[in-house]
Design a protein around this motif. Structure first.
Motif, PDB file in Angstrom:
ATOM      1  N   PHE A 185      69.294  -8.095  55.083  1.00 27.18           N
ATOM      2  CA  PHE A 185      70.606  -7.618  54.642  1.00 27.18           C
ATOM      3  C   PHE A 185      70.979  -8.243  53.293  1.00 27.18           C
ATOM      4  O   PHE A 185      70.328  -9.184  52.818  1.00 27.18           O
ATOM      5  N   TYR A 186      72.032  -7.701  52.685  1.00 24.44           N
ATOM      6  CA  TYR A 186      72.576  -8.241  51.441  1.00 24.44           C
ATOM      7  C   TYR A 186      73.884  -8.971  51.760  1.00 24.44           C
ATOM      8  O   TYR A 186      74.632  -8.564  52.645  1.00 24.44           O
ATOM      9  N   THR A 187      74.126 -10.032  50.999  1.00 27.52           N
ATOM     10  CA  THR A 187      75.374 -10.757  51.197  1.00 27.52           C
ATOM     11  C   THR A 187      75.920 -11.263  49.865  1.00 27.52           C
ATOM     12  O   THR A 187      75.159 -11.495  48.913  1.00 27.52           O
ATOM     13  N   ASN A 188      77.223 -11.439  49.826  1.00 28.05           N
ATOM     14  CA  ASN A 188      77.865 -12.021  48.649  1.00 28.05           C
ATOM     15  C   ASN A 188      77.726 -13.536  48.683  1.00 28.05           C
ATOM     16  O   ASN A 188      77.485 -14.134  49.739  1.00 28.05           O
ATOM     17  N   THR A 189      77.872 -14.171  47.536  1.00 29.03           N
ATOM     18  CA  THR A 189      77.832 -15.644  47.474  1.00 29.03           C
ATOM     19  C   THR A 189      79.167 -16.209  47.003  1.00 29.03           C
ATOM     20  O   THR A 189      79.327 -17.430  46.933  1.00 29.03           O
ATOM     21  N   LYS A 190      80.110 -15.319  46.684  1.00 34.49           N
ATOM     22  CA  LYS A 190      81.446 -15.740  46.274  1.00 34.49           C
ATOM     23  C   LYS A 190      82.463 -15.136  47.246  1.00 34.49           C
ATOM     24  O   LYS A 190      82.492 -13.903  47.430  1.00 34.49           O
ATOM     25  N   PRO A 191      83.304 -15.969  47.867  1.00 35.00           N
ATOM     26  CA  PRO A 191      84.280 -15.473  48.852  1.00 35.00           C
ATOM     27  C   PRO A 191      85.172 -14.348  48.331  1.00 35.00           C
ATOM     28  O   PRO A 191      85.529 -13.433  49.081  1.00 35.00           O
ATOM     29  N   PHE A 252      69.610 -11.450  48.752  1.00 35.27           N
ATOM     30  CA  PHE A 252      68.902 -10.665  49.753  1.00 35.27           C
ATOM     31  C   PHE A 252      68.422 -11.633  50.827  1.00 35.27           C
ATOM     32  O   PHE A 252      67.818 -12.659  50.524  1.00 35.27           O
ATOM     33  N   VAL A 253      68.716 -11.325  52.083  1.00 36.54           N
ATOM     34  CA  VAL A 253      68.455 -12.250  53.188  1.00 36.54           C
ATOM     35  C   VAL A 253      67.513 -11.631  54.209  1.00 36.54           C
ATOM     36  O   VAL A 253      67.684 -10.465  54.601  1.00 36.54           O
ATOM     37  N   VAL A 254      66.529 -12.412  54.612  1.00 34.77           N
ATOM     38  CA  VAL A 254      65.570 -11.975  55.641  1.00 34.77           C
ATOM     39  C   VAL A 254      65.694 -12.909  56.844  1.00 34.77           C
ATOM     40  O   VAL A 254      65.636 -14.133  56.690  1.00 34.77           O
ATOM     41  N   HIS A 277      77.377  -2.806  57.285  1.00 34.42           N
ATOM     42  CA  HIS A 277      78.555  -3.604  56.927  1.00 34.42           C
ATOM     43  C   HIS A 277      78.236  -4.376  55.646  1.00 34.42           C
ATOM     44  O   HIS A 277      77.576  -5.413  55.667  1.00 34.42           O
ATOM     45  N   PHE A 278      78.713  -3.876  54.511  1.00 38.37           N
ATOM     46  CA  PHE A 278      78.536  -4.543  53.223  1.00 38.37           C
ATOM     47  C   PHE A 278      79.760  -5.413  52.927  1.00 38.37           C
ATOM     48  O   PHE A 278      80.842  -5.208  53.500  1.00 38.37           O
ATOM     49  N   PRO A 279      79.651  -6.367  52.012  1.00 41.39           N
ATOM     50  CA  PRO A 279      80.831  -7.100  51.545  1.00 41.39           C
ATOM     51  C   PRO A 279      81.809  -6.136  50.857  1.00 41.39           C
ATOM     52  O   PRO A 279      81.407  -5.084  50.348  1.00 41.39           O
TER      53      PRO A 279
END
Length: 303
Positions: A185-191, A252-254, A277-279
């Motif tokens: 999945f993809y994730t943000n690194t800034k809140p 990008f997270v595995v 569910h994306f940021p």
């Protein structure tokens, strides 16, 4: 084994000679006279055998201990450092050069292996905060500091996942561990890119069963495709992440699960997730409404 038995034999002879010489010693006449008495003589023989047996046991234990660490001698001589007890010989050279090294990651689809450090440094992966290789953990996470796109190239779609080996090897200083890729999945690194929330993609440690269920629910919705894997609280996980240009400041997270007794079973099916569910920033950029906007900001409690 033959050398070990020879050393035990030599040790036994020396112990016997020592006891024999002690009995002949003129400074112990009372002992010599006492041994002439039948009961005392028999008792002393039994005691002598007992002493010899104990000496052989302790001597054997020491020899076994020495034999187990003999492989370290050349490395200690070369690097002049103390090596961790139980370190694998294949990790000795790299650890000798850099004591922050904790392991190595090998992905068969990627030609180059990567060493893992406990600190952030160039040309090295990093074990995330809270990660510990000296004990088994429910979750460990490893960070790729460079935007190599190797992980993304292999696992960003269901079709790419099916073409890959789906396997990741993590060799710690003490053990070889095999994992299977089960989600990406993809994730943000800034809140600020997700309504003040930062999903704990790099969590290290152990979760309660309640927290694990919450983690599973979120991964199932965030993953780019379904690999058919059913999450289990009894499993152990390794998370790999790298910078991505999918969106600014994204990773990008595995997610990988540790292989069980049957080893790694390759998945032959993978279906795209139709409602990822994306940021929040992704929905803003694509002028779409976020169906998960009221989802709770979950954080696991490590123990």
């Amino acid at each position: 084994m033959k050398k070990f038995l020879v050393k035990i034999g030599e040790f036994s002879k020396k112990a016997f000679v020592f006891i024999k010489e002690g009995f002949k010693n003129k400074t112990l006449p009372w002992l010599r006279e006492s041994l002439k008495k039948p009961r005392v003589k028999q008792g002393m023989k039994i005691a002598g055998i007992a002493v010899l047996a104990v000496a052989l046991i302790f001597g054997g234990i020491k020899l076994i201990s020495i034999s187990k660490t003999a492989y370290l001698r050349p490395y200690i001589k070369e690097y002049n450092i103390e090596f961790p007890k139980g370190i694998l010989e294949e990790m000795c050279d790299e650890y000798g050069k850099d004591q922050s090294i904790v392991g190595r990651v090998d992905i068969s689809d990627i030609p180059t292996e990567k060493y893992v450090s406990s600190k952030e440094k160039e040309n090295c992966l990093m074990l995330e905060k809270g990660g510990n290789i000296e004990k088994e953990q429910h979750f460990r996470a490893i960070c790729y500091n460079e935007a190599s796109t190797d992980l993304e190239r292999l696992y960003s779609t269901a079709n790419l996942f099916l073409k890959s080996s789906q396997t990741v090897s993590f060799t710690t200083l003490f053990d070889k561990e095999e994992y299977k890729v089960v989600a990406a999945f993809y994730t943000n690194t800034k809140p600020e890119d997700d309504n003040g929330y930062l999903f704990p993609y790099n969590f290290c440690g152990n979760m309660s069963e309640k927290d694990f269920k919450a983690y599973e629910d979120r991964i199932v919705h965030r993953t780019l495709y379904n690999t058919g894997y059913e999450f289990s609280y009894d499993d152990y996980f390794l998370t790999l992440s790298e910078p991505s240009d999918f969106m600014k400041d994204f990773r990008f997270v595995v997610v990988c699960v540790k292989a069980g007794k049957r080893g790694v079973q390759k998945s032959d099916t993978a279906t795209p997730n139709e409602k990822i569910h994306f940021p929040q920033v992704w929905y803003d950029e694509n002028n779409e409404q976020n169906p998960y906007i009221f989802a709770g900001k979950w954080y696991p409690k490590a123990f």
